[in-house]
Motif scaffolding. Structure first.
Motif, PDB file in Angstrom:
ATOM      1  N   PRO A  15       0.832  -1.194   0.000  1.00  8.43           N
ATOM      2  CA  PRO A  15       0.000   0.000   0.000  1.00  8.43           C
ATOM      3  C   PRO A  15       0.871   1.250   0.000  1.00  8.43           C
ATOM      4  O   PRO A  15       1.996   1.219   0.496  1.00  8.43           O
ATOM      5  CB  PRO A  15      -0.802  -0.118   1.303  1.00  8.43           C
ATOM      6  N   PRO A  16       0.391   2.336  -0.611  1.00 10.01           N
ATOM      7  CA  PRO A  16       1.229   3.542  -0.687  1.00 10.01           C
ATOM      8  C   PRO A  16       1.517   4.081   0.709  1.00 10.01           C
ATOM      9  O   PRO A  16       0.705   3.895   1.624  1.00 10.01           O
ATOM     10  CB  PRO A  16       0.357   4.523  -1.483  1.00 10.01           C
ATOM     11  N   PRO A  17       2.687   4.718   0.879  1.00  8.19           N
ATOM     12  CA  PRO A  17       2.984   5.287   2.198  1.00  8.19           C
ATOM     13  C   PRO A  17       1.947   6.355   2.559  1.00  8.19           C
ATOM     14  O   PRO A  17       1.413   7.038   1.680  1.00  8.19           O
ATOM     15  CB  PRO A  17       4.377   5.906   2.029  1.00  8.19           C
ATOM     16  N   ILE A  18       1.677   6.460   3.834  1.00  7.17           N
ATOM     17  CA  ILE A  18       0.675   7.432   4.289  1.00  7.17           C
ATOM     18  C   ILE A  18       1.411   8.696   4.750  1.00  7.17           C
ATOM     19  O   ILE A  18       2.221   8.614   5.669  1.00  7.17           O
ATOM     20  CB  ILE A  18      -0.134   6.854   5.467  1.00  7.17           C
ATOM     21  N   PRO A  19       1.135   9.833   4.115  1.00  9.79           N
ATOM     22  CA  PRO A  19       1.779  11.053   4.634  1.00  9.79           C
ATOM     23  C   PRO A  19       1.093  11.516   5.917  1.00  9.79           C
ATOM     24  O   PRO A  19      -0.124  11.314   6.070  1.00  9.79           O
ATOM     25  CB  PRO A  19       1.582  12.079   3.521  1.00  9.79           C
ATOM     26  N   PHE A  20       1.852  12.108   6.816  1.00  7.27           N
ATOM     27  CA  PHE A  20       1.247  12.635   8.049  1.00  7.27           C
ATOM     28  C   PHE A  20       0.381  13.850   7.714  1.00  7.27           C
ATOM     29  O   PHE A  20      -0.736  13.996   8.202  1.00  7.27           O
ATOM     30  CB  PHE A  20       2.358  13.009   9.049  1.00  7.27           C
ATOM     31  N   ILE A  21       0.916  14.718   6.869  1.00  4.94           N
ATOM     32  CA  ILE A  21       0.149  15.839   6.318  1.00  4.94           C
ATOM     33  C   ILE A  21       0.426  15.839   4.820  1.00  4.94           C
ATOM     34  O   ILE A  21       1.585  15.800   4.419  1.00  4.94           O
ATOM     35  CB  ILE A  21       0.610  17.197   6.899  1.00  4.94           C
ATOM     36  N   ASP A  22      -0.619  15.872   3.983  1.00  2.05           N
ATOM     37  CA  ASP A  22      -0.409  15.766   2.545  1.00  2.05           C
ATOM     38  C   ASP A  22      -0.527  17.133   1.881  1.00  2.05           C
ATOM     39  O   ASP A  22      -1.583  17.506   1.380  1.00  2.05           O
ATOM     40  CB  ASP A  22      -1.417  14.776   1.954  1.00  2.05           C
ATOM     41  N   LEU A  23       0.584  17.868   1.882  1.00  2.00           N
ATOM     42  CA  LEU A  23       0.557  19.197   1.263  1.00  2.00           C
ATOM     43  C   LEU A  23       0.460  19.096  -0.260  1.00  2.00           C
ATOM     44  O   LEU A  23      -0.062  19.993  -0.914  1.00  2.00           O
ATOM     45  CB  LEU A  23       1.816  19.987   1.648  1.00  2.00           C
ATOM     46  N   GLN A  24       0.928  17.986  -0.808  1.00  4.86           N
ATOM     47  CA  GLN A  24       0.894  17.849  -2.273  1.00  4.86           C
ATOM     48  C   GLN A  24      -0.531  17.685  -2.789  1.00  4.86           C
ATOM     49  O   GLN A  24      -0.855  18.129  -3.887  1.00  4.86           O
ATOM     50  CB  GLN A  24       1.772  16.674  -2.722  1.00  4.86           C
ATOM     51  N   ALA A  25      -1.392  17.057  -1.992  1.00  9.50           N
ATOM     52  CA  ALA A  25      -2.789  16.892  -2.435  1.00  9.50           C
ATOM     53  C   ALA A  25      -3.446  18.259  -2.586  1.00  9.50           C
ATOM     54  O   ALA A  25      -4.170  18.524  -3.549  1.00  9.50           O
ATOM     55  CB  ALA A  25      -3.553  16.023  -1.436  1.00  9.50           C
ATOM     56  N   GLN A  26      -3.175  19.143  -1.628  1.00 10.65           N
ATOM     57  CA  GLN A  26      -3.728  20.492  -1.722  1.00 10.65           C
ATOM     58  C   GLN A  26      -3.121  21.227  -2.918  1.00 10.65           C
ATOM     59  O   GLN A  26      -3.799  21.944  -3.638  1.00 10.65           O
ATOM     60  CB  GLN A  26      -3.438  21.262  -0.433  1.00 10.65           C
ATOM     61  N   ARG A  27      -1.830  21.029  -3.116  1.00  7.85           N
ATOM     62  CA  ARG A  27      -1.155  21.728  -4.216  1.00  7.85           C
ATOM     63  C   ARG A  27      -1.765  21.326  -5.559  1.00  7.85           C
ATOM     64  O   ARG A  27      -1.991  22.165  -6.422  1.00  7.85           O
ATOM     65  CB  ARG A  27       0.332  21.406  -4.202  1.00  7.85           C
ATOM     66  N   ARG A  28      -2.091  20.024  -5.687  1.00 13.40           N
ATOM     67  CA  ARG A  28      -2.690  19.573  -6.943  1.00 13.40           C
ATOM     68  C   ARG A  28      -4.014  20.296  -7.192  1.00 13.40           C
ATOM     69  O   ARG A  28      -4.369  20.603  -8.306  1.00 13.40           O
ATOM     70  CB  ARG A  28      -2.916  18.054  -6.903  1.00 13.40           C
ATOM     71  N   ARG A  29      -4.740  20.601  -6.110  1.00 15.26           N
ATOM     72  CA  ARG A  29      -6.044  21.241  -6.260  1.00 15.26           C
ATOM     73  C   ARG A  29      -5.925  22.684  -6.747  1.00 15.26           C
ATOM     74  O   ARG A  29      -6.756  23.141  -7.532  1.00 15.26           O
ATOM     75  CB  ARG A  29      -6.779  21.192  -4.911  1.00 15.26           C
ATOM     76  N   ILE A  30      -4.915  23.402  -6.247  1.00 14.97           N
ATOM     77  CA  ILE A  30      -4.861  24.838  -6.543  1.00 14.97           C
ATOM     78  C   ILE A  30      -3.546  25.263  -7.188  1.00 14.97           C
ATOM     79  O   ILE A  30      -3.199  26.451  -7.180  1.00 14.97           O
ATOM     80  CB  ILE A  30      -5.104  25.692  -5.269  1.00 14.97           C
ATOM     81  N   ALA A  31      -2.831  24.297  -7.785  1.00 15.76           N
ATOM     82  CA  ALA A  31      -1.499  24.614  -8.343  1.00 15.76           C
ATOM     83  C   ALA A  31      -1.577  25.757  -9.344  1.00 15.76           C
ATOM     84  O   ALA A  31      -0.782  26.700  -9.303  1.00 15.76           O
ATOM     85  CB  ALA A  31      -0.886  23.377  -8.980  1.00 15.76           C
ATOM     86  N   GLY A  32      -2.548  25.704 -10.251  1.00 11.88           N
ATOM     87  CA  GLY A  32      -2.639  26.722 -11.306  1.00 11.88           C
ATOM     88  C   GLY A  32      -2.830  28.106 -10.711  1.00 11.88           C
ATOM     89  O   GLY A  32      -2.115  29.062 -11.055  1.00 11.88           O
ATOM     90  N   GLU A  33      -3.795  28.214  -9.787  1.00  9.61           N
ATOM     91  CA  GLU A  33      -4.096  29.519  -9.175  1.00  9.61           C
ATOM     92  C   GLU A  33      -2.880  30.062  -8.431  1.00  9.61           C
ATOM     93  O   GLU A  33      -2.545  31.239  -8.544  1.00  9.61           O
ATOM     94  CB  GLU A  33      -5.266  29.396  -8.181  1.00  9.61           C
ATOM     95  N   VAL A  34      -2.215  29.177  -7.662  1.00  5.22           N
ATOM     96  CA  VAL A  34      -1.076  29.635  -6.860  1.00  5.22           C
ATOM     97  C   VAL A  34       0.072  30.057  -7.785  1.00  5.22           C
ATOM     98  O   VAL A  34       0.700  31.103  -7.578  1.00  5.22           O
ATOM     99  CB  VAL A  34      -0.618  28.528  -5.885  1.00  5.22           C
ATOM    100  N   GLU A  35       0.304  29.260  -8.825  1.00  8.07           N
ATOM    101  CA  GLU A  35       1.425  29.611  -9.711  1.00  8.07           C
ATOM    102  C   GLU A  35       1.150  30.919 -10.451  1.00  8.07           C
ATOM    103  O   GLU A  35       2.054  31.744 -10.624  1.00  8.07           O
ATOM    104  CB  GLU A  35       1.721  28.451 -10.654  1.00  8.07           C
ATOM    105  N   ARG A  36      -0.105  31.143 -10.824  1.00 10.57           N
ATOM    106  CA  ARG A  36      -0.435  32.427 -11.485  1.00 10.57           C
ATOM    107  C   ARG A  36      -0.282  33.581 -10.500  1.00 10.57           C
ATOM    108  O   ARG A  36       0.193  34.664 -10.859  1.00 10.57           O
ATOM    109  CB  ARG A  36      -1.858  32.389 -12.067  1.00 10.57           C
TER     110      ARG A  36
END
Ligand SMILES: Cc1ncc(COP(=O)(O)O)c(C=O)c1O
Length: 387
Positions: A15-36
């Protein structure tokens, strides 16, 4: 002879490793907005005190229902600027918990004042009003002047402000809320930021509202204090850049961090609702097996941590780890047990609840993007790891 049928037996996929806090999941959601948003800062080039700073301050103040928000370089800066703005210094006592992150007491010591350690309540890990009363009485005759109280909203739930504010009023003390872990929580329909006389929060990346570096903010209603804080944040600046009217610090937030936070604030309430669902699922599965966190009447939490109490904590942490489930211990050594802080006063009678919880708490993975399948793995792992 028929050839042997060879059946390849594939090992079950780990099974995939479990992150304690998944900051990348949030980044995937708003990557475009944040990068702009970051690209806009790169284009206008106002890296210090650019327009995003004023916009963020306006939005943060409105969010909390206070008159002013002042952004700064970190949560630690936010706390320290408030102490400096209130003229807190040598001979002054500030009452704070020992069961907290070091920054709470560190800033008191840094301005030359004396942290006086107060015990916490067993139900919410937050400052216990009766212990605060005892601590104020305890320093009578010590030569210290009681100046202020710093409750800490530990793990996301606001401290007991109504009781603490009443005690502070009786003794002529201000209340500085260390809201580094609770931005967005409420108590009796007041938002964090509006609890206490003034409040400080942190936007450290792992916080529920975190930027991509260090950042913090101060919340207040007092116009006079606002002017002092804005000056202190820029080296005690006066009317222009090279007039210095007080000793200050370089405590500004970077414009790029403000741009990131503006985008993250747009989805924050939705993320808080998701955190609430994760916390509710943990409580439903774990209540009765371990001591689960409790909300007091009228309080909400932003679940900065989901912190339980267990027997044989070290064993549980090890067994969980062997099952691929990360956990953290906030905080294994209370501040009064650490060398730099051991010389500061503690409430008469000591800190028995602090000592007890510091030996028993552990925090489980918690973030807005924790899916049910992964959470079930954590819950199963914990069940199998209990003594
Ligand atoms: C209770 C508490 N106070 C203060 C701070 C300091 O915030 P920062 O790391 O942004 O300086 C933190 C950060 O973790 C904290 O948890």
């Amino acid at each position: 002879m028929s050839p042997a049928v060879s059946r390849s037996v594939a090992a079950p996929a780990a099974p995939p490793p479990i992150p304690f806090i998944d900051l990348q999941a949030q980044r995937r959601r708003i990557a475009g907005e944040v990068e702009r948003a970051i690209a806009r800062v790169l284009a206008h080039g106002q890296f210090i005190m650019g327009p995003e700073i004023a916009e963020l301050e306006h939005r943060l103040a409105a969010y909390c229902g206070v008159k002013h928000a002042v952004t700064c370089g970190s949560g630690t800066d936010a706390l320290m600027l408030l102490l400096m703005a209130n003229g807190c210094g040598p001979g002054d006592a500030v009452f704070c918990p020992s069961f907290t992150f070091a920054a709470s007491a560190e800033v008191v010591a840094l301005v030359g004042a004396t942290p006086v350690f107060v015990d916490v309540g067993r139900d919410d890990f937050n400052m216990a009003p009766a212990s605060l009363e005892a601590a104020i009485a305890g320093i009578a005759g010590s030569g210290l002047t009681p100046r202020g109280v710093m409750p800490v909203d530990l793990f996301g739930q606001p401290a007991r402000y109504p009781e603490i504010e009443a005690i502070a009023r009786r003794h002529g003390l201000w209340v500085l809320a260390d809201a580094a872990q609770s931005f967005g929580a409420r108590l009796d329909n007041r938002r964090v930021g509006a609890l206490g006389d003034f409040a400080a929060t942190s936007f450290f990346p792992a916080k529920p509202l975190g930027c991509y570096g260090d950042g913090g903010a101060i919340f207040l209603n007092d116009d006079g204090l606002l002017e002092v804080l804005r000056s202190l944040r820029v080296h005690g600046q006066g009317r222009d850049k090279y007039e210095n009217v007080r000793i200050g610090i370089n405590g500004r937030m970077d414009t790029i961090q403000a741009a990131v936070l503006l985008e993250k604030l747009r989805i924050y309430d939705d993320e808080l609702a998701a955190r609430e669902r994760v916390a509710a699922r943990y409580a439903a599965a774990l209540d009765g097996l371990v001591a689960v966190p409790r909300l007091r009447a009228g309080a909400t939490s932003i679940w900065a941590c989901y912190t339980i109490e267990v027997d044989d904590r070290d064993g549980v942490v090890e067994r969980l780890k062997a099952r691929g489930v990360p956990s953290m211990i906030y905080y294994p050594r209370p501040l009064h047990r650490q060398e730099p802080y051991a010389r500061y006063p503690v409430v008469p009678g000591g800190l028995p609840v602090t000592e007890a919880v510091a030996a028993r708490v552990m925090s489980l993975p918690m973030h807005a993007y924790l899916d049910e399948t992964t959470q079930d793995r954590i819950i199963e792992g914990l069940r199998d790891s209990l003594p």
